[in-house]
Scaffold this motif. Sequence first.
Motif, PDB file in Angstrom:
ATOM      1  N   VAL A  51       0.842  -1.200   0.000  1.00 13.01           N
ATOM      2  CA  VAL A  51       0.000   0.000   0.000  1.00 13.01           C
ATOM      3  C   VAL A  51       0.878   1.251   0.000  1.00 13.01           C
ATOM      4  N   THR A  52       1.895   1.256   0.856  1.00 11.42           N
ATOM      5  CA  THR A  52       2.817   2.394   0.913  1.00 11.42           C
ATOM      6  C   THR A  52       3.495   2.610  -0.432  1.00 11.42           C
ATOM      7  N   ASN A  53       3.887   1.520  -1.068  1.00 10.19           N
ATOM      8  CA  ASN A  53       4.535   1.601  -2.374  1.00 10.19           C
ATOM      9  C   ASN A  53       3.664   2.323  -3.390  1.00 10.19           C
ATOM     10  N   PHE A  54       2.381   1.981  -3.439  1.00  9.42           N
ATOM     11  CA  PHE A  54       1.495   2.585  -4.438  1.00  9.42           C
ATOM     12  C   PHE A  54       1.076   4.010  -4.059  1.00  9.42           C
ATOM     13  N   GLN A  55       1.206   4.343  -2.778  1.00  7.26           N
ATOM     14  CA  GLN A  55       0.834   5.695  -2.352  1.00  7.26           C
ATOM     15  C   GLN A  55       2.011   6.664  -2.375  1.00  7.26           C
ATOM     16  N   THR A  56       3.225   6.141  -2.607  1.00 10.38           N
ATOM     17  CA  THR A  56       4.421   6.973  -2.626  1.00 10.38           C
ATOM     18  C   THR A  56       4.448   7.855  -3.867  1.00 10.38           C
ATOM     19  N   SER A  57       4.628   9.137  -3.647  1.00 14.49           N
ATOM     20  CA  SER A  57       4.720  10.061  -4.769  1.00 14.49           C
ATOM     21  C   SER A  57       6.157  10.098  -5.282  1.00 14.49           C
ATOM     22  N   GLY A  58       6.340  10.603  -6.494  1.00 11.09           N
ATOM     23  CA  GLY A  58       7.671  10.736  -7.055  1.00 11.09           C
ATOM     24  C   GLY A  58       8.165   9.514  -7.791  1.00 11.09           C
ATOM     25  N   LYS A  59       7.335   8.476  -7.857  1.00 12.33           N
ATOM     26  CA  LYS A  59       7.705   7.273  -8.600  1.00 12.33           C
ATOM     27  C   LYS A  59       6.786   7.121  -9.802  1.00 12.33           C
ATOM     28  N   THR A  60       7.315   6.589 -10.878  1.00 19.48           N
ATOM     29  CA  THR A  60       6.477   6.321 -12.044  1.00 19.48           C
ATOM     30  C   THR A  60       5.662   5.056 -11.773  1.00 19.48           C
ATOM     31  N   LYS A  61       4.629   4.869 -12.570  1.00 19.43           N
ATOM     32  CA  LYS A  61       3.794   3.679 -12.419  1.00 19.43           C
ATOM     33  C   LYS A  61       4.611   2.406 -12.624  1.00 19.43           C
ATOM     34  N   SER A  62       5.517   2.443 -13.609  1.00 17.62           N
ATOM     35  CA  SER A  62       6.330   1.250 -13.883  1.00 17.62           C
ATOM     36  C   SER A  62       7.278   0.953 -12.723  1.00 17.62           C
ATOM     37  N   GLU A  63       7.799   1.997 -12.072  1.00 16.17           N
ATOM     38  CA  GLU A  63       8.665   1.800 -10.901  1.00 16.17           C
ATOM     39  C   GLU A  63       7.872   1.190  -9.749  1.00 16.17           C
ATOM     40  N   LYS A  64       6.658   1.661  -9.554  1.00 17.44           N
ATOM     41  CA  LYS A  64       5.803   1.114  -8.496  1.00 17.44           C
ATOM     42  C   LYS A  64       5.457  -0.346  -8.767  1.00 17.44           C
ATOM     43  N   MET A  65       5.198  -0.647 -10.042  1.00 19.13           N
ATOM     44  CA  MET A  65       4.856  -2.023 -10.400  1.00 19.13           C
ATOM     45  C   MET A  65       6.048  -2.952 -10.184  1.00 19.13           C
ATOM     46  N   ALA A  66       7.243  -2.488 -10.558  1.00 17.82           N
ATOM     47  CA  ALA A  66       8.450  -3.299 -10.377  1.00 17.82           C
ATOM     48  C   ALA A  66       8.703  -3.558  -8.895  1.00 17.82           C
ATOM     49  N   HIS A  67       8.512  -2.521  -8.063  1.00 15.33           N
ATOM     50  CA  HIS A  67       8.722  -2.688  -6.622  1.00 15.33           C
ATOM     51  C   HIS A  67       7.654  -3.604  -6.022  1.00 15.33           C
ATOM     52  N   ALA A  68       6.420  -3.502  -6.516  1.00 13.98           N
ATOM     53  CA  ALA A  68       5.345  -4.381  -6.036  1.00 13.98           C
ATOM     54  C   ALA A  68       5.664  -5.842  -6.354  1.00 13.98           C
ATOM     55  N   LYS A  69       6.214  -6.066  -7.538  1.00 10.34           N
ATOM     56  CA  LYS A  69       6.585  -7.426  -7.929  1.00 10.34           C
ATOM     57  C   LYS A  69       7.679  -7.964  -7.003  1.00 10.34           C
ATOM     58  N   GLU A  70       8.632  -7.095  -6.670  1.00 13.93           N
ATOM     59  CA  GLU A  70       9.722  -7.474  -5.767  1.00 13.93           C
ATOM     60  C   GLU A  70       9.187  -7.781  -4.370  1.00 13.93           C
ATOM     61  N   LEU A  71       8.288  -6.947  -3.864  1.00 15.02           N
ATOM     62  CA  LEU A  71       7.694  -7.173  -2.544  1.00 15.02           C
ATOM     63  C   LEU A  71       6.884  -8.466  -2.513  1.00 15.02           C
ATOM     64  N   SER A  72       6.151  -8.727  -3.580  1.00 13.96           N
ATOM     65  CA  SER A  72       5.363  -9.957  -3.659  1.00 13.96           C
ATOM     66  C   SER A  72       6.267 -11.182  -3.634  1.00 13.96           C
ATOM     67  N   SER A  73       7.397 -11.092  -4.311  1.00 14.75           N
ATOM     68  CA  SER A  73       8.363 -12.189  -4.327  1.00 14.75           C
ATOM     69  C   SER A  73       8.947 -12.421  -2.928  1.00 14.75           C
ATOM     70  N   GLN A  74       9.223 -11.337  -2.222  1.00 13.30           N
ATOM     71  CA  GLN A  74       9.735 -11.446  -0.853  1.00 13.30           C
ATOM     72  C   GLN A  74       8.697 -12.095   0.060  1.00 13.30           C
ATOM     73  N   GLN A  75       7.448 -11.670  -0.083  1.00 13.29           N
ATOM     74  CA  GLN A  75       6.367 -12.251   0.716  1.00 13.29           C
ATOM     75  C   GLN A  75       6.263 -13.755   0.461  1.00 13.29           C
ATOM     76  N   ASP A  76       6.293 -14.130  -0.812  1.00  8.33           N
ATOM     77  CA  ASP A  76       6.171 -15.544  -1.167  1.00  8.33           C
ATOM     78  C   ASP A  76       7.325 -16.367  -0.599  1.00  8.33           C
ATOM     79  N   SER A  77       8.531 -15.786  -0.590  1.00  9.43           N
ATOM     80  CA  SER A  77       9.696 -16.494  -0.044  1.00  9.43           C
ATOM     81  C   SER A  77       9.520 -16.777   1.445  1.00  9.43           C
ATOM     82  N   LEU A  78       8.982 -15.803   2.178  1.00 11.15           N
ATOM     83  CA  LEU A  78       8.746 -15.997   3.613  1.00 11.15           C
ATOM     84  C   LEU A  78       7.646 -17.028   3.868  1.00 11.15           C
TER      85      LEU A  78
END
Length: 198
Positions: free
Chosen positions: A59-86
């Motif tokens: 949620v914080t990732n998508f609400q952060t200003s100053g990032k492009t949509k593609s940057e937010k999507m890439a970070h969301a993918k990374e966070l999802s991967s981290q969640q899945d690993s745990l």
Amino acid sequence: MSLKKLTYLLAACFLMFSCSSKKHKGPFNYELIKSKLDLTVSETEQFDEIIGEYTKKLVTNFQTSGKTKSEKMAHAKELSSQQDSLIKLLLSKEKYSIYKTEIDIERKGRDRHNMDLIKGQLGLDSLQTKKFEAANKAFYTTLVENHDYYHGKPDVYLQYYKEIDVNRQNLFEKILNKEQLETYNKLKSEYKIGQSEH
């Protein structure tokens, strides 16, 4: 818009919409996922802790200003991967396999997933399949592109879904024969298409 990009945008759209809804505790239907996992008390506590932590991060990732949509999507993918690993470290191989299947459905959008299931039960020929898929792609593209209209407003989302679904339904009436259309309408009700963001 590529199918992969559309899928991630749709997932982001559902994430932001769901997090604003008091009806659901997270961005995806984790209660449904947990109901299929037969978790122990300890596993449930740890699962909820991981999901809670990464829900906040997403949620914080998508609400952060100053990032492009593609940057937010890439970070969301990374966070999802981290969640899945745990989660993978927490669960047995069998339980993790169920989790991964279900979370992938949630990230794609359960509504879209269910439409794919319905498609497989209609007995479509190759031309009908192409037209059915094109109608669905156009529908979900429109839904995602108008996210700002209904963001944070569950009732508006459901109403908007119904409004734009009229066009898809009209296309299906031209694509499908009478028997297929009756089957589609029956399955649409059974799968609760358009009745929930999940």
